[in-house]
Design a protein around this motif. Structure first.
Motif, PDB file in Angstrom:
ATOM      1  N   LYS A   1       0.827  -1.215   0.000  1.00  0.00           N
ATOM      2  CA  LYS A   1       0.000   0.000   0.000  1.00  0.00           C
ATOM      3  C   LYS A   1       0.855   1.256   0.000  1.00  0.00           C
ATOM      4  O   LYS A   1       0.570   2.220  -0.712  1.00  0.00           O
ATOM      5  CB  LYS A   1      -0.928  -0.020   1.212  1.00  0.00           C
ATOM      6  CG  LYS A   1      -1.865   1.177   1.275  1.00  0.00           C
ATOM      7  CD  LYS A   1      -2.782   1.096   2.490  1.00  0.00           C
ATOM      8  CE  LYS A   1      -3.705   2.314   2.565  1.00  0.00           C
ATOM      9  NZ  LYS A   1      -4.596   2.263   3.740  1.00  0.00           N
ATOM     10  N   GLY A   2       1.931   1.247   0.826  1.00  0.00           N
ATOM     11  CA  GLY A   2       2.786   2.430   0.897  1.00  0.00           C
ATOM     12  C   GLY A   2       3.447   2.740  -0.428  1.00  0.00           C
ATOM     13  O   GLY A   2       3.481   3.886  -0.867  1.00  0.00           O
ATOM     14  N   GLY A   3       3.970   1.708  -1.085  1.00  0.00           N
ATOM     15  CA  GLY A   3       4.612   1.904  -2.391  1.00  0.00           C
ATOM     16  C   GLY A   3       3.634   2.384  -3.439  1.00  0.00           C
ATOM     17  O   GLY A   3       3.961   3.240  -4.277  1.00  0.00           O
ATOM     18  N   ALA A   4       2.428   1.828  -3.388  1.00  0.00           N
ATOM     19  CA  ALA A   4       1.397   2.224  -4.356  1.00  0.00           C
ATOM     20  C   ALA A   4       1.011   3.697  -4.165  1.00  0.00           C
ATOM     21  O   ALA A   4       0.854   4.425  -5.145  1.00  0.00           O
ATOM     22  CB  ALA A   4       0.172   1.334  -4.203  1.00  0.00           C
ATOM     23  N   GLU A   5       0.881   4.112  -2.912  1.00  0.00           N
ATOM     24  CA  GLU A   5       0.530   5.511  -2.632  1.00  0.00           C
ATOM     25  C   GLU A   5       1.638   6.446  -3.089  1.00  0.00           C
ATOM     26  O   GLU A   5       1.375   7.524  -3.640  1.00  0.00           O
ATOM     27  CB  GLU A   5       0.254   5.681  -1.133  1.00  0.00           C
ATOM     28  CG  GLU A   5      -1.040   5.016  -0.684  1.00  0.00           C
ATOM     29  CD  GLU A   5      -1.251   5.145   0.814  1.00  0.00           C
ATOM     30  OE1 GLU A   5      -0.283   5.539   1.514  1.00  0.00           O
ATOM     31  OE2 GLU A   5      -2.375   4.858   1.295  1.00  0.00           O
ATOM     32  N   ASP A   6       2.892   6.058  -2.867  1.00  0.00           N
ATOM     33  CA  ASP A   6       4.029   6.880  -3.308  1.00  0.00           C
ATOM     34  C   ASP A   6       4.042   7.043  -4.820  1.00  0.00           C
ATOM     35  O   ASP A   6       4.288   8.119  -5.349  1.00  0.00           O
ATOM     36  CB  ASP A   6       5.347   6.282  -2.840  1.00  0.00           C
ATOM     37  CG  ASP A   6       5.512   6.383  -1.335  1.00  0.00           C
ATOM     38  OD1 ASP A   6       4.835   7.226  -0.726  1.00  0.00           O
ATOM     39  OD2 ASP A   6       6.332   5.637  -0.780  1.00  0.00           O
ATOM     40  N   LEU A   7       3.770   5.933  -5.524  1.00  0.00           N
ATOM     41  CA  LEU A   7       3.734   5.985  -6.984  1.00  0.00           C
ATOM     42  C   LEU A   7       2.608   6.885  -7.466  1.00  0.00           C
ATOM     43  O   LEU A   7       2.774   7.645  -8.424  1.00  0.00           O
ATOM     44  CB  LEU A   7       3.569   4.565  -7.550  1.00  0.00           C
ATOM     45  CG  LEU A   7       4.827   3.689  -7.517  1.00  0.00           C
ATOM     46  CD1 LEU A   7       4.463   2.232  -7.810  1.00  0.00           C
ATOM     47  CD2 LEU A   7       5.836   4.180  -8.541  1.00  0.00           C
TER      48      LEU A   7
END
Length: 231
Positions: free
Chosen positions: A225-231
């Motif tokens: 989730k964190g990586g997806a939000e950053d992207l």
């Protein structure tokens, strides 16, 4: 073709045989038709067809025949074959698509390596699309060199590295390319389970300065989730 055939027929009737000019036209016509036929074969099959005779070999060796190279499980190539194809393309290759399943690539005696892909790409700086699936054999040095070679492909619009065993650390070797790839529009890194959050972080850093990318495929990369939000 119809017009040229009529011209050849007229030449035969008027002169009682083919003149030098008519014979040259006939030869060019035959070669053009043969190239059209050979285009219906896959890249690996065309290598075998080219060994039929001198005429077929000449047509198969034409650089224009290797502008688009596509190979899959039903049309497998190894290191030596790829080396031969890239050298014969003589800089005219526009698309290189090697989609060999991981299961099959491990069974192949001459498993395709990233090192040989790098060497092949260097022969063809005008490459517009590069698609690799299941190419899992490489070293850290190979990845670093691959990234440098990709930077020289100023016309590269699409890059696929699916199921290649890439990790977040490996993506750092490609970061410089991703950041300066001015023509790159589509990037697919699907099914590289080792990318995870670290890989997403590398992509974020690169995409901050890359305004050309319009399509990014990270299916099966275990990005949270964190990586997806950053992207």
């Amino acid at each position: 073709i119809t017009v040229r055939e009529e011209g050849l027929t007229a030449g035969v009737r008027a002169g009682g045989g083919l003149g030098r000019v008519d014979a040259e036209v006939h030869g060019q016509l035959a070669e053009a038709v043969l190239r059209y036929i050979l285009n219906s074969y896959g890249s690996a099959e065309m290598l075998r067809v080219g060994s039929c005779c001198k005429v077929w070999r000449k047509a198969a060796l034409s650089p224009s025949m290797w502008a688009v190279v596509r190979c899959g499980d039903d049309s497998v190539i190894d290191n030596e074959t790829l080396k031969w194809i890239c050298s014969k393309a003589r800089g005219e290759m526009e698309v290189l698509d090697i989609s060999v399943s991981v299961a099959l690539s491990k069974e192949l005696r001459g498993e395709l390596t990233l090192y040989q892909v790098v060497r092949g790409v260097q022969f063809n700086p005008g490459l517009q699309e590069l698609h690799l699936t299941g190419c899992c054999r490489y070293s850290t040095y190979d990845l670093a060199e691959f990234g440098m070679v990709l930077q020289e492909l100023k016309q590269l619009q699409a890059l696929t590295l699916q199921a290649c065993g890439l990790t977040g650390k490996a993506m750092q070797r490609l970061m410089s390319f991703l950041a300066c790839a001015e023509a790159l529009e589509a990037l697919s890194l699907a099914n590289n389970e080792g990318l995870g959050e670290q890989g997403a972080a590398v992509l974020c850093a690169a995409l901050r300065v890359n305004a050309s990318l319009t399509s990014l495929d990270l299916r099966g990369c275990l990005v949270g989730k964190g990586g997806a939000e950053d992207l």
